[in-house]
Write a protein that holds these residues in place. Structure first.
Motif, PDB file in Angstrom:
ATOM      1  N   GLY A  74       0.859  -1.244  -0.168  1.00  0.00           N
ATOM      2  CA  GLY A  74       0.095   0.210  -0.010  1.00  0.00           C
ATOM      3  C   GLY A  74       0.798   1.128  -0.239  1.00  0.00           C
ATOM      4  O   GLY A  74       0.304   2.495  -0.037  1.00  0.00           O
ATOM      5  N   ILE A  96      -9.428  -1.612   5.377  1.00  0.00           N
ATOM      6  CA  ILE A  96      -9.138  -0.660   6.350  1.00  0.00           C
ATOM      7  C   ILE A  96      -8.873  -1.248   7.732  1.00  0.00           C
ATOM      8  O   ILE A  96      -8.068  -0.586   8.310  1.00  0.00           O
ATOM      9  CB  ILE A  96     -10.358   0.445   6.405  1.00  0.00           C
ATOM     10  CG1 ILE A  96     -10.222   1.100   4.870  1.00  0.00           C
ATOM     11  CG2 ILE A  96     -10.295   1.619   7.475  1.00  0.00           C
ATOM     12  CD1 ILE A  96     -11.797   1.982   4.880  1.00  0.00           C
ATOM     13  N   GLU A 148      -7.598  -3.839   8.601  1.00  0.00           N
ATOM     14  CA  GLU A 148      -6.245  -4.509   8.538  1.00  0.00           C
ATOM     15  C   GLU A 148      -5.293  -3.357   8.571  1.00  0.00           C
ATOM     16  O   GLU A 148      -4.235  -3.296   9.493  1.00  0.00           O
ATOM     17  CB  GLU A 148      -5.957  -5.486   7.312  1.00  0.00           C
ATOM     18  CG  GLU A 148      -4.925  -6.011   7.262  1.00  0.00           C
ATOM     19  CD  GLU A 148      -4.157  -6.975   8.397  1.00  0.00           C
ATOM     20  OE1 GLU A 148      -3.275  -7.356   8.427  1.00  0.00           O
ATOM     21  OE2 GLU A 148      -5.356  -7.391   9.439  1.00  0.00           O
ATOM     22  N   LEU A 149      -5.412  -2.310   7.882  1.00  0.00           N
ATOM     23  CA  LEU A 149      -4.328  -1.270   7.922  1.00  0.00           C
ATOM     24  C   LEU A 149      -4.293  -0.442   9.268  1.00  0.00           C
ATOM     25  O   LEU A 149      -3.481  -0.391   9.850  1.00  0.00           O
ATOM     26  CB  LEU A 149      -4.845  -0.280   6.942  1.00  0.00           C
ATOM     27  CG  LEU A 149      -4.976  -0.543   5.409  1.00  0.00           C
ATOM     28  CD1 LEU A 149      -5.309   0.448   4.523  1.00  0.00           C
ATOM     29  CD2 LEU A 149      -3.210  -0.861   5.085  1.00  0.00           C
ATOM     30  N   GLU A 150      -5.486  -0.696  10.035  1.00  0.00           N
ATOM     31  CA  GLU A 150      -5.772   0.226  11.476  1.00  0.00           C
ATOM     32  C   GLU A 150      -4.979  -0.835  12.302  1.00  0.00           C
ATOM     33  O   GLU A 150      -4.213  -0.212  13.280  1.00  0.00           O
ATOM     34  CB  GLU A 150      -7.283   0.344  11.778  1.00  0.00           C
ATOM     35  CG  GLU A 150      -7.786   1.125  11.043  1.00  0.00           C
ATOM     36  CD  GLU A 150      -9.482   1.416  11.445  1.00  0.00           C
ATOM     37  OE1 GLU A 150      -9.918   2.398  10.911  1.00  0.00           O
ATOM     38  OE2 GLU A 150      -9.973   0.305  11.667  1.00  0.00           O
ATOM     39  N   ALA A 189      -1.101  -0.063  11.946  1.00  0.00           N
ATOM     40  CA  ALA A 189      -0.761   1.354  12.103  1.00  0.00           C
ATOM     41  C   ALA A 189      -0.254   1.747  13.618  1.00  0.00           C
ATOM     42  O   ALA A 189      -0.935   1.169  14.463  1.00  0.00           O
ATOM     43  CB  ALA A 189      -1.804   2.338  11.744  1.00  0.00           C
ATOM     44  N   LEU A 239      -6.197   6.839  10.249  1.00  0.00           N
ATOM     45  CA  LEU A 239      -6.961   6.315   8.713  1.00  0.00           C
ATOM     46  C   LEU A 239      -8.491   6.391   8.812  1.00  0.00           C
ATOM     47  O   LEU A 239      -9.108   5.743   8.095  1.00  0.00           O
ATOM     48  CB  LEU A 239      -6.495   4.549   8.957  1.00  0.00           C
ATOM     49  CG  LEU A 239      -4.950   4.641   8.773  1.00  0.00           C
ATOM     50  CD1 LEU A 239      -5.053   2.936   9.103  1.00  0.00           C
ATOM     51  CD2 LEU A 239      -4.728   4.748   7.410  1.00  0.00           C
ATOM     52  N   LEU A 287      -7.372   2.334  -2.025  1.00  0.00           N
ATOM     53  CA  LEU A 287      -7.700   0.728  -1.712  1.00  0.00           C
ATOM     54  C   LEU A 287      -7.323  -0.033  -2.766  1.00  0.00           C
ATOM     55  O   LEU A 287      -6.803  -1.242  -2.301  1.00  0.00           O
ATOM     56  CB  LEU A 287      -8.980   0.721  -1.121  1.00  0.00           C
ATOM     57  CG  LEU A 287      -9.307   1.372   0.193  1.00  0.00           C
ATOM     58  CD1 LEU A 287     -10.555   1.104   0.806  1.00  0.00           C
ATOM     59  CD2 LEU A 287      -8.275   0.965   1.199  1.00  0.00           C
ATOM     60  N   VAL A 323      -3.936  -1.173  -2.397  1.00  0.00           N
ATOM     61  CA  VAL A 323      -3.800  -1.849  -1.156  1.00  0.00           C
ATOM     62  C   VAL A 323      -4.153  -3.458  -1.122  1.00  0.00           C
ATOM     63  O   VAL A 323      -3.663  -4.297  -0.972  1.00  0.00           O
ATOM     64  CB  VAL A 323      -4.536  -1.031   0.061  1.00  0.00           C
ATOM     65  CG1 VAL A 323      -4.491  -2.118   1.298  1.00  0.00           C
ATOM     66  CG2 VAL A 323      -3.770   0.228   0.308  1.00  0.00           C
ATOM     67  N   TYR A 379      -2.112  -6.686  -1.010  1.00  0.00           N
ATOM     68  CA  TYR A 379      -2.362  -7.849  -0.387  1.00  0.00           C
ATOM     69  C   TYR A 379      -2.617  -9.092  -0.863  1.00  0.00           C
ATOM     70  O   TYR A 379      -2.212 -10.312  -0.492  1.00  0.00           O
ATOM     71  CB  TYR A 379      -3.625  -7.547   0.647  1.00  0.00           C
ATOM     72  CG  TYR A 379      -3.166  -6.956   1.893  1.00  0.00           C
ATOM     73  CD1 TYR A 379      -3.100  -7.737   3.173  1.00  0.00           C
ATOM     74  CD2 TYR A 379      -3.231  -5.528   1.918  1.00  0.00           C
ATOM     75  CE1 TYR A 379      -2.723  -6.982   4.409  1.00  0.00           C
ATOM     76  CE2 TYR A 379      -2.742  -4.985   3.252  1.00  0.00           C
ATOM     77  CZ  TYR A 379      -2.609  -5.768   4.533  1.00  0.00           C
ATOM     78  OH  TYR A 379      -2.211  -5.229   5.481  1.00  0.00           O
ATOM     79  N   ARG A 388       1.472  -9.710   7.448  1.00  0.00           N
ATOM     80  CA  ARG A 388       0.816  -8.709   6.733  1.00  0.00           C
ATOM     81  C   ARG A 388       1.604  -7.710   6.034  1.00  0.00           C
ATOM     82  O   ARG A 388       2.542  -7.418   6.616  1.00  0.00           O
ATOM     83  CB  ARG A 388      -0.427  -8.206   7.355  1.00  0.00           C
ATOM     84  CG  ARG A 388      -1.385  -9.348   8.287  1.00  0.00           C
ATOM     85  CD  ARG A 388      -2.512  -9.633   6.902  1.00  0.00           C
ATOM     86  NE  ARG A 388      -3.416 -10.536   7.640  1.00  0.00           N
ATOM     87  CZ  ARG A 388      -3.447 -11.728   7.702  1.00  0.00           C
ATOM     88  NH1 ARG A 388      -2.353 -12.602   7.384  1.00  0.00           N
ATOM     89  NH2 ARG A 388      -4.514 -12.539   8.120  1.00  0.00           N
ATOM     90  N   GLY A 389       1.147  -7.266   4.979  1.00  0.00           N
ATOM     91  CA  GLY A 389       1.521  -6.005   4.605  1.00  0.00           C
ATOM     92  C   GLY A 389       2.822  -6.036   3.745  1.00  0.00           C
ATOM     93  O   GLY A 389       3.757  -6.178   4.195  1.00  0.00           O
TER      94      GLY A 389
END
Length: 279
Positions: A31, A144, A146-148, A151, A157, A171, A174, A178, A278-279
């Motif tokens: 992302g 979102i 997952e991003l939170e 973070a 976010l 997104l 992102v 993923y 993740r990520g």
């Protein structure tokens, strides 16, 4: 001596140097874009040029479709790097998803006879770790969330939930990243011939200190691991950036001994249990 290095379709110059002894090429996390590395690039002294890989589907490449395979990302990046003069001393640094893309790029350079001087991997288990998550198949709220989770400041976010136009812009890349993370499967080959330094943070929910240490099996040269305080995006902490830059700079200017292993800790790890990446 490295001369006349320029940006390409995939490479953006973050820190120019008229006569660099070393070139560090940075790979953004899932992302992310090249801006993730601007603070780090500013910490280097004369003698090091910094470039970053700009994946399609973001910033100045927003109109291009995002790619969903690490192999494709590595193929394109390696192709551009191989256009540089053969005397270029290239080191690779990747965080999170970028660590795996950097590794796959290093494999391609190694095969082409242009072995990198060093590979730095951060916040990511080894390529042999099979991701079992299916975040990329979820709806936008799933992405979102997952991003939170990862973070440093989840509240930052919230705009993705309140501004649909912004979410629509951000997104898709992102989701593509993923998908790349969650569908990647490593094809075993010979270990790399360059030293590897694995960086990890104490409270990263995606990568443990023990998992970072497993990168030692992916090189026949030197290996070390370094532990920093913080969560997954510890590189976003202003106080941490100088320490990371110092570690990278020192490794760029020293030759690691074969089969040498060391561990540097800047904080006491709080856990060593396994977790999904993740990520």
């Amino acid at each position: 001596m490295v001369v006349n290095l320029t940006g390409t379709t995939w490479l953006r110059e973050l820190r120019p140097d008229p006569d660099p002894r070393h070139v560090l090429v940075c790979f953004p996390p899932g992302g992310g874009s090249i801006t993730a590395y601007r603070p780090l690039a500013q910490r280097f002294a004369t003698g090091t040029a910094i470039f970053a890989v700009q994946y399609p589907g973001r910033q100045d490449r927003l109109g291009e479709p995002a790619l969903t395979e690490f192999t494709a990302l590595a193929d394109h990046t390696a192709r551009d790097l191989l256009r540089w003069p053969a005397t270029t001393r290239i080191a690779l640094f990747g965080h999170s998803m970028g660590a795996t893309v950097a590794y796959e790029t290093a494999r391609r350079l190694d095969t082409a006879g242009r072995t990198p001087s060093h590979l730095f991997v951060s916040g990511r288990p080894t390529p042999s770790f099979d991701e079992t998550g299916r975040v990329h198949e979820g709806d936008d709220n799933t992405l979102i969330a997952e991003l939170e989770r990862l973070a440093n400041d989840p509240a930052a976010l919230a705009v993705l939930r309140t501004e649909p136009a912004l979410a629509e812009l951000v997104l898709p890349a992102v989701r593509a990243d993923y998908r790349a993370v969650e569908t990647y499967r490593h094809t075993p080959t010979a270990p790399l011939r360059c030293p590897i330094t694995a960086l990890v943070s104490t409270d990263d929910p995606t990568t443990t200190v023990a998992q970072a240490g497993e990168w030692r099996d992916f090189t026949t040269a030197g290996f070390e691991s370094a532990v920093f305080p913080g969560r997954h995006f510890y590189l976003d902490i202003p106080e941490t950036v100088p320490a990371v830059a110092d570690l990278l700079a020192r490794r760029l200017t020293t030759q690691a001994s074969p089969i040498q292993e060391a561990t540097t800790q800047t904080a006491t790890p709080t856990r060593t249990s396994s977790s999904n990446s993740r990520g």
